[in-house]
Enzyme design. Structure first.
Site, PDB file in Angstrom:
ATOM      1  N   ASP A  80      -1.719   6.686   6.151  1.00 43.78           N
ATOM      2  CA  ASP A  80      -2.819   5.871   5.623  1.00 43.78           C
ATOM      3  C   ASP A  80      -3.168   4.844   6.696  1.00 43.78           C
ATOM      4  O   ASP A  80      -2.486   3.833   6.847  1.00 43.78           O
ATOM      5  CB  ASP A  80      -2.350   5.181   4.330  1.00 43.78           C
ATOM      6  CG  ASP A  80      -3.382   4.186   3.799  1.00 43.78           C
ATOM      7  OD1 ASP A  80      -4.458   4.034   4.415  1.00 43.78           O
ATOM      8  OD2 ASP A  80      -3.090   3.561   2.753  1.00 43.78           O
TER       9      ASP A  80
ATOM     10  N   LYS B 199     -12.807  -1.359   6.563  1.00 46.92           N
ATOM     11  CA  LYS B 199     -12.202  -2.273   7.541  1.00 46.92           C
ATOM     12  C   LYS B 199     -12.887  -2.108   8.894  1.00 46.92           C
ATOM     13  O   LYS B 199     -13.600  -2.989   9.336  1.00 46.92           O
ATOM     14  CB  LYS B 199     -10.705  -1.996   7.698  1.00 46.92           C
ATOM     15  CG  LYS B 199      -9.828  -2.709   6.710  1.00 46.92           C
ATOM     16  CD  LYS B 199      -9.869  -2.150   5.350  1.00 46.92           C
ATOM     17  CE  LYS B 199      -8.797  -2.821   4.511  1.00 46.92           C
ATOM     18  NZ  LYS B 199      -8.867  -2.478   3.134  1.00 46.92           N
TER      19      LYS B 199
ATOM     20  N   TRP C 101       0.817  -1.219   0.000  1.00 54.07           N
ATOM     21  CA  TRP C 101       0.000   0.000   0.000  1.00 54.07           C
ATOM     22  C   TRP C 101       0.842   1.257   0.000  1.00 54.07           C
ATOM     23  O   TRP C 101       0.493   2.238  -0.669  1.00 54.07           O
ATOM     24  CB  TRP C 101      -1.028  -0.021   1.134  1.00 54.07           C
ATOM     25  CG  TRP C 101      -2.084  -1.044   0.824  1.00 54.07           C
ATOM     26  CD1 TRP C 101      -2.291  -2.220   1.476  1.00 54.07           C
ATOM     27  CD2 TRP C 101      -3.015  -1.019  -0.269  1.00 54.07           C
ATOM     28  NE1 TRP C 101      -3.309  -2.923   0.863  1.00 54.07           N
ATOM     29  CE2 TRP C 101      -3.767  -2.211  -0.199  1.00 54.07           C
ATOM     30  CE3 TRP C 101      -3.294  -0.115  -1.294  1.00 54.07           C
ATOM     31  CZ2 TRP C 101      -4.775  -2.521  -1.121  1.00 54.07           C
ATOM     32  CZ3 TRP C 101      -4.298  -0.416  -2.205  1.00 54.07           C
ATOM     33  CH2 TRP C 101      -5.030  -1.603  -2.109  1.00 54.07           C
TER      34      TRP C 101
HETATM   35  N1  PMP Z   1      -4.424   1.545   1.899  1.00 51.07           N
HETATM   36  C1  PMP Z   1      -4.518   0.468   2.676  1.00 51.07           C
HETATM   37  C2  PMP Z   1      -3.598   0.338   3.846  1.00 51.07           C
HETATM   38  C3  PMP Z   1      -5.479  -0.515   2.394  1.00 51.07           C
HETATM   39  O1  PMP Z   1      -5.584  -1.601   3.173  1.00 51.07           O
HETATM   40  C4  PMP Z   1      -6.333  -0.350   1.286  1.00 51.07           C
HETATM   41  C5  PMP Z   1      -7.413  -1.345   0.937  1.00 51.07           C
HETATM   42  N2  PMP Z   1      -7.187  -2.640   1.242  1.00 51.07           N
HETATM   43  C6  PMP Z   1      -6.156   0.777   0.487  1.00 51.07           C
HETATM   44  C7  PMP Z   1      -5.220   1.711   0.829  1.00 51.07           C
HETATM   45  C8  PMP Z   1      -7.029   1.015  -0.715  1.00 51.07           C
HETATM   46  O2  PMP Z   1      -8.261   1.397  -0.259  1.00 51.07           O
HETATM   47  P1  PMP Z   1      -9.507   1.631  -1.221  1.00 51.07           P
HETATM   48  O3  PMP Z   1      -9.796   0.335  -1.874  1.00 51.07           O
HETATM   49  O4  PMP Z   1     -10.553   2.075  -0.238  1.00 51.07           O
HETATM   50  O5  PMP Z   1      -9.135   2.697  -2.173  1.00 51.07           O
END
Ligand code: PMP
Length: 302
Positions: free
Chosen positions: A113, A137, A42
């Site tokens: 994040d 989450k 991420w």
């Molecule tokens: N950052 C993290 C730490 C995540 O776990 C996720 C989704 N699993 C995301 C970003 C992406 O999030 P989204 O699908 O809501 O854009």
């Protein structure tokens, strides 16, 4: 969360992925740069997106120590003194690594994040410039994203920036510049109320610690069969990847666990193996059930 008065809380669409772009677009002016810490999938996605909008310095990257993944200690980081912000991912959902400490970046704001760890424990919001997290989450269902932003970071941006990507417009309009994802927002409200009824963050943290400890202890005590390859100092409270020492048993493990009602244990497609995600909604009995299953499976196939 004891959010101080000089922060605004925005409820916006677009997921955490939209924030990968909104952060640099709103904070970086022409010729300015930011520091990013790369600890997994991420943070790498955040880096890739930010590079479209500004000069990004990757100040540190996760490494292996004795075969285990570790978050590099701050004395190994190469921060730049003129960075506008430092971005990192306190919990890497796919890799299962987590910061157990808050970096010291002096006056340079930290942008984090927190998608997979927000509301899992008490935290000191005043340590951060911006916290963002998708709801799916610990805050409900996908569709809405929470951004907790210190007011001095909400500023005018160039006119080319799409209206919906401007923190200032969203803040001035209380997240109602256009129709928000109402149902997701409503569900989040129910989840916040549920969390309060559980006893709030201090209580949920106790439960989360117990859940994680049980699973890590079990894996460590059965290393002949299962393994987790994250250094104990960096192990996620929430996302616990594990693999089977006999890799070819993974599919059988996943099929049999699903039959036993234990679903979603397949590791992320980028990581393989297995992963147990112990979000707030996973009760402690769910972990107990998993351990029982893992134990039976190891006896049967060990
Ligand atoms: N950052 C993290 C730490 C995540 O776990 C996720 C989704 N699993 C995301 C970003 C992406 O999030 P989204 O699908 O809501 O854009």
């Amino acid at each position: 969360m004891n959010i101080p008065k000089n922060y605004q809380v925005l409820f916006l669409p677009g997921g955490a992925t939209a924030q990968f772009a909104m952060v640099p677009i709103n904070l970086l002016e022409t010729n300015q740069n930011a520091d990013y810490i790369d600890t997994g999938v991420w943070s790498q996605k955040a880096i890739l997106e930010a590079k479209r909008y500004g000069t990004i310095n990757v100040a540190a990257t996760s490494e292996k120590k004795d075969g285990l993944t570790v978050i590099p200690p701050q004395d190994k980081w190469k921060l730049t003194s003129d960075a506008v912000y430092v971005h990192y991912t306190p919990n890497e959902t796919i890799d299962g690594v987590e910061f157990k400490w808050i970096p010291d970046t002096g006056d340079i704001p930290k942008v984090v994040d927190m998608s997979s760890m927000i509301l899992s424990r008490p935290m000191d919001v005043s340590q951060f410039g911006i916290i963002y997290a998708g709801a799916q989450k610990n805050m409900g269902q996908a569709g809405i994203t929470v951004i907790i932003v210190r007011e001095d970071l909400i500023k005018e941006v160039p006119s080319w920036v799409p209206t919906l990507y401007q923190y200032k417009i969203e803040a001035d309009n209380h997240s109602f510049y256009n129709t928000p994802p109402t149902f997701s927002w409503y569900i989040s409200g129910l989840v916040f109320a549920w969390l309060k009824r559980q006893g709030g963050l201090a209580k949920i943290y106790e439960i989360n610690q117990r859940k994680a400890k049980k699973l890590y202890n079990y894996i460590d005590e059965h290393q002949g069969f299962y393994k987790n390859s994250i250094h104990p100092d960096c192990r996620s409270l929430t996302n616990i990847p594990f693999s089977l020492q006999k890799d070819k048993l993974t599919d059988t493990f996943l099929a049999e666990s699903a039959k036993a009602g234990l679903t979603n244990l397949k590791g992320h497609r980028l990581a393989g193996g297995c992963r147990a995600s112990l979000y707030n909604a996973m009760p402690e009995e769910g972990v107990d059930k998993l351990l029982e299953f893992m134990h039976d499976f190891a006896r049967k196939h060990g």
